[in-house]
Design an enzyme around this catalytic site. Structure first.
Site, short mmCIF file in Angstrom:
data_model
loop_
_atom_site.label_atom_id
_atom_site.label_comp_id
_atom_site.label_asym_id
_atom_site.label_seq_id
_atom_site.Cartn_x
_atom_site.Cartn_y
_atom_site.Cartn_z
N SER A 138 0.84 -1.20 0.00
CA SER A 138 0.00 0.00 0.00
C SER A 138 0.88 1.26 0.00
O SER A 138 1.65 1.45 -0.94
CB SER A 138 -0.96 -0.07 1.19
OG SER A 138 -1.98 0.87 1.08
N HIS A 191 -4.09 -0.66 -4.45
CA HIS A 191 -5.55 -0.88 -4.34
C HIS A 191 -6.18 -0.50 -5.68
O HIS A 191 -7.24 0.13 -5.73
CB HIS A 191 -6.16 -0.02 -3.23
CG HIS A 191 -5.55 -0.20 -1.88
ND1 HIS A 191 -5.89 -1.24 -1.05
CD2 HIS A 191 -4.61 0.52 -1.20
CE1 HIS A 191 -5.20 -1.14 0.10
NE2 HIS A 191 -4.42 -0.09 0.02
N GLU A 195 -5.10 -5.18 -5.04
CA GLU A 195 -4.97 -5.73 -3.69
C GLU A 195 -4.58 -7.21 -3.75
O GLU A 195 -4.89 -7.91 -4.71
CB GLU A 195 -6.30 -5.55 -2.94
CG GLU A 195 -6.60 -4.08 -2.71
CD GLU A 195 -7.91 -3.82 -1.99
OE1 GLU A 195 -8.66 -4.78 -1.73
OE2 GLU A 195 -8.18 -2.64 -1.68
#
Lengths: 301, 301
Positions: free
Chosen positions: B137, B179, B206
């Protein structure tokens, strides 16, 4: 057919709308449709066959076309296929200046009118009278020869998740999807193009239209963008993976044309047309094949 | 630095994770990270600096790395910049086999460690020891030289809606978003690439990782896809439109590499490496520059 009635200066237009076009405020897209039909005095057929609520659709579009000054409207509901093969109805549609297909379900639309006299009449009006053919949402998807019939809008392309059907064929070698950015439909358009690189994908946003002047050029109007997905150079493993798997896709060409984009074919730039002045920019080479293809006259004769 | 400690057979790896990697079941991505660090016996630093809940992050990753057999873990919280300039801490990180950056906010991560001794130590571990650098992330976004700092994920590209910052520079000439499919971030990646065609865009889904073996090749693992947006041939009006407008984008090249895709550089195909056997397929020309670029050794020396 009275050959003298043919006006060759009328190229014929398609107004392919991604759904949810403004009907309350500026009415930009529907105004343009009416203008391309010939203005307030024109005869416009409204085909509600895609919808299961034809009364509502007729009310919706007769109201807005009325507000735009049109009084020569023809309501065309098609509760069964026989209606679309009614010779008298078809003859009336053949004489229209504009034909508008509402939203609903493009599979229903094609089940009712595909291959009927009504279908023929629409093509004849376009070809012989330079009529303007408009369609929104399902009515937009139905315009191409290979029609997106059903498909999940997943996060990722997925082999076998989208199916095609036979559309009306006003444009060929493309597949049209609508509500495009709003419903995140790139993955399903990529799925189609990956499995059918013969087709160029066209994704039209809501309140956005791709206006095609046949033989001349294109214009994007409204509030969003037209996305073009070109898979002709695609390198992919899609033929080898099982259904449901995500294919590897290398070298997809992507074009985004926001409202205001417009291009004429190079040889048409200095000839009379109804596209805006900025259309005379030379189209980039990457867009030329798309432009030639989508503006092609009478692809189905 | 003890030059004898350098093992040239270790190329050094990056494991760039799109967030929400599985930590409960197969733990595929984190297992691979541990394996590339050298397995259960390796020393792994966990940098929680991106997060405002470092206790939770340490608990999360020390638990899962522990379950994967690692017992030589170093907790690196960075409550203030001075911590990242602590010479003793930096020396420990320099000797690690793996360094993992948790999620949080990449701007916070860079504000705390960008340009510090800790930053240097991470580069030294990669360069001199062939360490594996992992990040998820925010920790993934931070890996490139030009870091996506802030940006709306709108339906359409929008000039000026995304801003870049200075990242850690483990890879150059790319910008990494995470994401990616789940949060519909293509529009913001297109915005960056339209305004900065120098950068190739990388969008990582993800539970998906782009594994880079430096100087050798790449592999996609996990459950999703890595999307590459190449704007080097882009034709656009982005320089001429006002902020907030949607640019016209023509000839964006798009590649989707699902989990299982892997490619080695042509000259490395027959040399020893840690990529899977299918990596030895010849990379399509359209992918070669990306491959050369992202595998480049020591882009910042």
């Amino acid at each position: 057919m009275n050959e003298e009635a043919i006006d060759r200066s009328q190229h014929g237009h398609l107004v392919i709308i991604g759904g949810h076009e403004d009907r309350e405020n500026s009415k930009e897209i529907l105004s343009r449709f009416v203008e391309l039909c010939g203005g307030a005095g024109s005869r416009i057929a409204v085909i509600t066959a895609a919808s299961r609520v034809p009364d509502e659709m007729w009310h919706r579009y007769s109201t807005v076309f009325g507000e735009l000054g049109v009084d020569g409207m023809l309501r065309v509901d098609v509760p069964e296929r026989a209606t679309a093969n009614d010779a008298e109805l078809a003859a009336k549609v053949r004489e229209c200046d504009g034909i508008f297909m509402t939203g609903g379900d493009q599979k229903r639309l094609l089940a009712m009118i595909g291959g009927t006299l009504l279908d023929e009449a629409m093509h004849a009006a376009l070809k012989n009278r330079g009529a303007c053919i408009g369609g929104t949402s399902a009515g937009a998807s139905a315009m191409c020869g290979h029609m997106l019939a059903e498909g999940k809008a997943d996060l990722l392309p997925e082999k076998g998740s989208v199916s095609l059907g036979a559309g009306l064929g006003f444009v060929q070698r493309v597949v049209i999807d609508q509500h495009f950015s709003e419903r995140h439909r790139l993955a399903r358009l990529l799925t189609i193009v990956a499995q059918n690189p013969y087709l160029q994908g066209i994704g039209i946003d809501e309140n956005t239209a791709l206006v095609v002047e046949r033989g001349v050029g294109i214009e994007v109007i409204g509030g969003g963008t037209v996305t073009i997905v070109d898979g002709r150079n695609l390198i992919s493993n899609v033929a080898d993976i099982p259904g449901g798997a995500t294919p590897e896709l290398i070298d997809v060409r992507l074009h985004l044309l926001p409202a205001g984009s417009s291009y004429a074919l190079p040889e048409e730039i200095n000839h009379p047309h109804q596209l805006p002045p900025q259309s005379t920019r030379n189209a980039p080479e990457a867009l030329t094949d798309f432009l030639r293809n989508v503006t092609k006259r009478n692809p189905v004769s």
